[in-house]
Design an enzyme around this catalytic site. Structure first.
Site, PDB file in Angstrom:
ATOM      1  N   HIS A 153       0.866  -1.270   0.013  1.00 43.48           N
ATOM      2  CA  HIS A 153      -0.020   0.288   0.048  1.00 43.48           C
ATOM      3  C   HIS A 153       0.842   1.037   0.065  1.00 43.48           C
ATOM      4  O   HIS A 153       0.225   2.302  -0.021  1.00 43.48           O
ATOM      5  CB  HIS A 153      -0.983  -0.005   0.938  1.00 43.48           C
ATOM      6  CG  HIS A 153      -0.222   0.270   2.411  1.00 43.48           C
ATOM      7  ND1 HIS A 153       0.046  -0.895   3.203  1.00 43.48           N
ATOM      8  CD2 HIS A 153       0.007   1.311   3.332  1.00 43.48           C
ATOM      9  CE1 HIS A 153       0.661  -0.471   4.259  1.00 43.48           C
ATOM     10  NE2 HIS A 153       0.763   0.699   4.524  1.00 43.48           N
TER      11      HIS A 153
HETATM   12  C1  UD1 Z   1      -2.677   5.314   5.606  1.00 46.28           C
HETATM   13  C2  UD1 Z   1      -1.460   5.726   6.227  1.00 46.28           C
HETATM   14  C3  UD1 Z   1      -0.149   4.855   6.248  1.00 46.28           C
HETATM   15  C4  UD1 Z   1      -0.675   3.527   6.656  1.00 46.28           C
HETATM   16  C5  UD1 Z   1      -1.798   2.981   6.003  1.00 46.28           C
HETATM   17  C6  UD1 Z   1      -2.355   1.777   6.671  1.00 46.28           C
HETATM   18  C7  UD1 Z   1      -1.164   8.393   6.211  1.00 46.28           C
HETATM   19  C8  UD1 Z   1      -0.371   9.441   5.621  1.00 46.28           C
HETATM   20  N1  UD1 Z   1      -1.216   6.979   5.665  1.00 46.28           N
HETATM   21  O1  UD1 Z   1      -2.248   5.052   4.022  1.00 46.28           O
HETATM   22  O2  UD1 Z   1       0.778   5.518   6.949  1.00 46.28           O
HETATM   23  O3  UD1 Z   1       0.362   2.623   6.491  1.00 46.28           O
HETATM   24  O4  UD1 Z   1      -2.796   3.930   6.223  1.00 46.28           O
HETATM   25  O5  UD1 Z   1      -3.246   1.228   6.108  1.00 46.28           O
HETATM   26  O6  UD1 Z   1      -1.710   8.473   7.183  1.00 46.28           O
HETATM   27  N2  UD1 Z   1      -9.528   4.218   1.150  1.00 46.28           N
HETATM   28  C9  UD1 Z   1     -10.793   3.485   1.009  1.00 46.28           C
HETATM   29  N3  UD1 Z   1     -11.265   3.283   2.200  1.00 46.28           N
HETATM   30  C10 UD1 Z   1     -10.939   3.426   3.433  1.00 46.28           C
HETATM   31  C11 UD1 Z   1      -9.543   3.924   3.403  1.00 46.28           C
HETATM   32  C12 UD1 Z   1      -9.050   4.343   2.474  1.00 46.28           C
HETATM   33  O7  UD1 Z   1     -11.325   3.449   0.044  1.00 46.28           O
HETATM   34  O8  UD1 Z   1     -11.454   2.803   4.531  1.00 46.28           O
HETATM   35  C13 UD1 Z   1      -8.869   4.859  -0.076  1.00 46.28           C
HETATM   36  C14 UD1 Z   1      -9.230   6.009  -0.337  1.00 46.28           C
HETATM   37  O9  UD1 Z   1      -9.568   5.960  -1.937  1.00 46.28           O
HETATM   38  C15 UD1 Z   1      -8.196   6.825   0.061  1.00 46.28           C
HETATM   39  C16 UD1 Z   1      -6.919   6.076  -0.003  1.00 46.28           C
HETATM   40  O10 UD1 Z   1      -7.486   4.665   0.232  1.00 46.28           O
HETATM   41  O11 UD1 Z   1      -7.731   8.199  -0.729  1.00 46.28           O
HETATM   42  C17 UD1 Z   1      -5.811   6.307   0.853  1.00 46.28           C
HETATM   43  O12 UD1 Z   1      -6.238   6.393   2.072  1.00 46.28           O
HETATM   44  P1  UD1 Z   1      -5.350   7.100   3.379  1.00 46.28           P
HETATM   45  O13 UD1 Z   1      -5.919   7.031   4.657  1.00 46.28           O
HETATM   46  O14 UD1 Z   1      -5.249   8.540   2.855  1.00 46.28           O
HETATM   47  O15 UD1 Z   1      -3.825   6.507   2.975  1.00 46.28           O
HETATM   48  P2  UD1 Z   1      -3.499   4.910   3.123  1.00 46.28           P
HETATM   49  O16 UD1 Z   1      -2.760   4.689   1.982  1.00 46.28           O
HETATM   50  O17 UD1 Z   1      -4.582   4.066   3.736  1.00 46.28           O
HETATM   51  N1  UDP Z   2      -3.626  -6.537   8.495  1.00 44.20           N
HETATM   52  C1  UDP Z   2      -4.840  -6.981   8.534  1.00 44.20           C
HETATM   53  N2  UDP Z   2      -5.322  -7.370   7.430  1.00 44.20           N
HETATM   54  C2  UDP Z   2      -4.942  -7.120   6.239  1.00 44.20           C
HETATM   55  C3  UDP Z   2      -3.836  -6.692   6.194  1.00 44.20           C
HETATM   56  C4  UDP Z   2      -3.136  -6.228   7.417  1.00 44.20           C
HETATM   57  O1  UDP Z   2      -5.240  -7.260   9.510  1.00 44.20           O
HETATM   58  O2  UDP Z   2      -5.481  -7.563   5.375  1.00 44.20           O
HETATM   59  C5  UDP Z   2      -2.943  -5.984   9.623  1.00 44.20           C
HETATM   60  C6  UDP Z   2      -1.627  -6.387   9.994  1.00 44.20           C
HETATM   61  O3  UDP Z   2      -1.468  -7.633  10.881  1.00 44.20           O
HETATM   62  C7  UDP Z   2      -1.130  -5.458  10.873  1.00 44.20           C
HETATM   63  C8  UDP Z   2      -1.727  -4.129  10.451  1.00 44.20           C
HETATM   64  O4  UDP Z   2      -2.852  -4.492   9.444  1.00 44.20           O
HETATM   65  O5  UDP Z   2      -1.378  -5.532  12.210  1.00 44.20           O
HETATM   66  C9  UDP Z   2      -0.801  -3.335   9.564  1.00 44.20           C
HETATM   67  O6  UDP Z   2      -1.576  -2.279   8.921  1.00 44.20           O
HETATM   68  P1  UDP Z   2      -1.089  -1.875   7.579  1.00 44.20           P
HETATM   69  O7  UDP Z   2      -0.084  -2.774   6.732  1.00 44.20           O
HETATM   70  O8  UDP Z   2      -2.158  -1.247   7.005  1.00 44.20           O
HETATM   71  O9  UDP Z   2      -0.311  -0.260   7.974  1.00 44.20           O
HETATM   72  P2  UDP Z   2       1.149  -0.126   8.422  1.00 44.20           P
HETATM   73  O10 UDP Z   2       1.729  -0.907   9.409  1.00 44.20           O
HETATM   74  O11 UDP Z   2       2.161  -0.278   7.040  1.00 44.20           O
HETATM   75  O12 UDP Z   2       1.347   1.404   8.809  1.00 44.20           O
END
Ligand code: UD1
Ligand code: UDP
Length: 386
Positions: free
Chosen positions: A220
């Site tokens: 991601h």
């Molecule tokens: C965010 C965090 C990242 C973390 C990740 C965990 C920041 C800057 N980034 O990244 O550090 O590793 O979460 O998963 O805070 N979206 C949906 N549904 C949701 C959430 C997101 O459709 O429930 C889509 C939307 O199109 C959105 C995109 O995902 O624009 C990105 O979501 P966002 O929360 O901005 O950043 P992540 O890439 O999820």
């Molecule tokens: N995770 C989950 N389901 C998934 C992918 C990840 O429960 O399909 C959990 C994973 O075990 C960990 C957390 O989500 O506990 C990590 O989140 P993510 O990778 O979204 O964010 P990051 O740690 O990179 O910020």
């Protein structure tokens, strides 16, 4: 009537839930539920604030159920947006909550936009802030998370640290040492909590894969999924691996959007041994990690969990803010270029003499399932003294 001291813990994005759930449980326990103030005793009221940064059921609700967390006391409903927009919306919503709830302390976790937004809001209101998972540094300022970490640690009052590198960074940045605590990793507390349920999970059978015969992948990071050529190259590597090993790929919503937009979804769909599935709940994802032959990821938390489980992990990034997972654990950093990834996969899956599965991995210090208890106990001490 007994008065209470409120502590607000802020969650917003998927990796926040695992870090806060054990802290909430710790505060439910009697020994951490009282603060002595002079002659009186105050009850600790620990409340969860959900910013709504992540909002899909599979990215949020699922974790409340799996981790047995109560409903958030406050929900800000912020949703997606640009960095500035999302951060500003959290600040506006959280300011109102702080003014209403008058917390004695705010707890923030990790490095997402909700973390820095809540920190900035609370510190400006003069509310003490504790950062759980403080001090981690990737030294890569192109990552939004690195900016969030630097800013959060520059502002917060108390630092709870997961690994030795974090203590060193905070010392170098002149963070007051008496307010900096090496406590271990609450994410690993959640892992211990959920392991018995994960052992009962039927997710492998539901997907149609066998233990030890699949590679689990998550992606991601913008650097991997927002660039069409990079995302296509990664999908081609998955396609090649799938000739020998099934690929289980729970697809993050950001990644799903990009796969569709860049037309890479079809490439994956053409391979029946690649299972693109919805983001998984925590228990099922843990079951998938535990039984994988190899994990390929760019996640922060997954690097730590695979180390705790002793499962080989290739992290498709040039840096990690969690170096202990490479030094002691099973994690190997792989430059996210096709040739490097292919070589690392070859070694991990097929060269049994040199692969990281045979590395003598160990679990880092204090990743013992009790970090949240240490945090709760320190917070009670802090609140009694201040
Ligand atoms: C965010 C965090 C990242 C973390 C990740 C965990 C920041 C800057 N980034 O990244 O550090 O590793 O979460 O998963 O805070 N979206 C949906 N549904 C949701 C959430 C997101 O459709 O429930 C889509 C939307 O199109 C959105 C995109 O995902 O624009 C990105 O979501 P966002 O929360 O901005 O950043 P992540 O890439 O999820
Ligand atoms: N995770 C989950 N389901 C998934 C992918 C990840 O429960 O399909 C959990 C994973 O075990 C960990 C957390 O989500 O506990 C990590 O989140 P993510 O990778 O979204 O964010 P990051 O740690 O990179 O910020």
């Amino acid at each position: 009537m007994e008065s209470s001291l409120r502590i607000l813990s802020v969650v917003g994005a998927r990796p926040n839930f695992m870090k806060v759930a054990p802290i909430h449980r710790a505060f439910q326990r009697m020994e951490f539920a009282r603060v002595r103030k002079g002659a009186s005793t105050l009850a600790v009221e620990h409340l969860i604030v959900h910013t709504g940064q992540h909002y899909d059921a599979a990215m949020s609700d699922a974790f409340f159920a799996d981790l047995e967390m109560p409903e958030p006391a406050y929900f800000l409903g912020v949703g997606s947006g640009s960095h500035a927009e999302q951060t500003a919306k959290v600040m506006m919503g959280f300011e109102k909550v702080c003014l209403e709830a008058t917390p004695a302390m705010v707890l923030v976790v990790g490095d997402v936009n909700s973390t820095i937004a809540a920190t900035l809001t609370a510190t400006k209101l003069g509310i003490p802030v504790a950062h759980v998972e403080a001090g981690l540094r990737s030294f890569d300022r192109t990552m939004p998370e690195e900016l969030n970490r630097l800013a959060t640690d520059a502002l917060c009052d108390y630092a709870f640290v997961t690994e030795e590198s974090g203590m060193q960074h905070l010392k170098r940045e002149n963070f007051p040492q008496e307010r900096c605590f090496f406590v271990g990793n609450t994410m690993i507390d959640s892992l211990h909590f959920a392991l018995p349920k994960a052992r009962q999970s039927s997710v492998l059978a539901d997907i149609g894969v066998e233990a030890g015969k699949y590679v689990l992948a998550t992606l991601h990071r913008p650097s991997n999924v927002d660039d069409p050529a990079q995302l296509r190259a990664l999908a081609e590597i998955f396609a090649d691996i799938s000739r020998e090993y099934a690929i289980v790929f729970p697809v993050h919503p950001r990644t799903r959007k990009q796969l569709q937009e860049f037309g890479v979804q079809e490439l994956l769909a053409a391979h029946s041994n690649i299972h693109c599935i919805e983001p998984q709940g925590y228990v099922n994802f843990l079951a998938l990690m535990m039984q994988a032959r190899l994990v390929m990821t760019d996640s922060g938390g997954v690097q730590e969990e695979t180390t705790a489980l002793g499962v080989p992990c290739l992290t498709l990034r040039t840096t990690t803010e969690r170096p202990i997972t490479c030094e002691l654990g099973t994690n190997v950093l792989v430059r996210p270029e096709a040739a490097s990834i292919r070589a690392a996969v070859q070694t991990a899956l097929f060269d049994t003499s040199r692969n990281n599965a045979s590395k003598q991995a160990s679990v880092p210090p204090l990743w013992d399932g009790r970090a949240a208890e240490r945090i709760a106990s320190l917070i009670v001490e802090i609140l009694e003294k201040t």
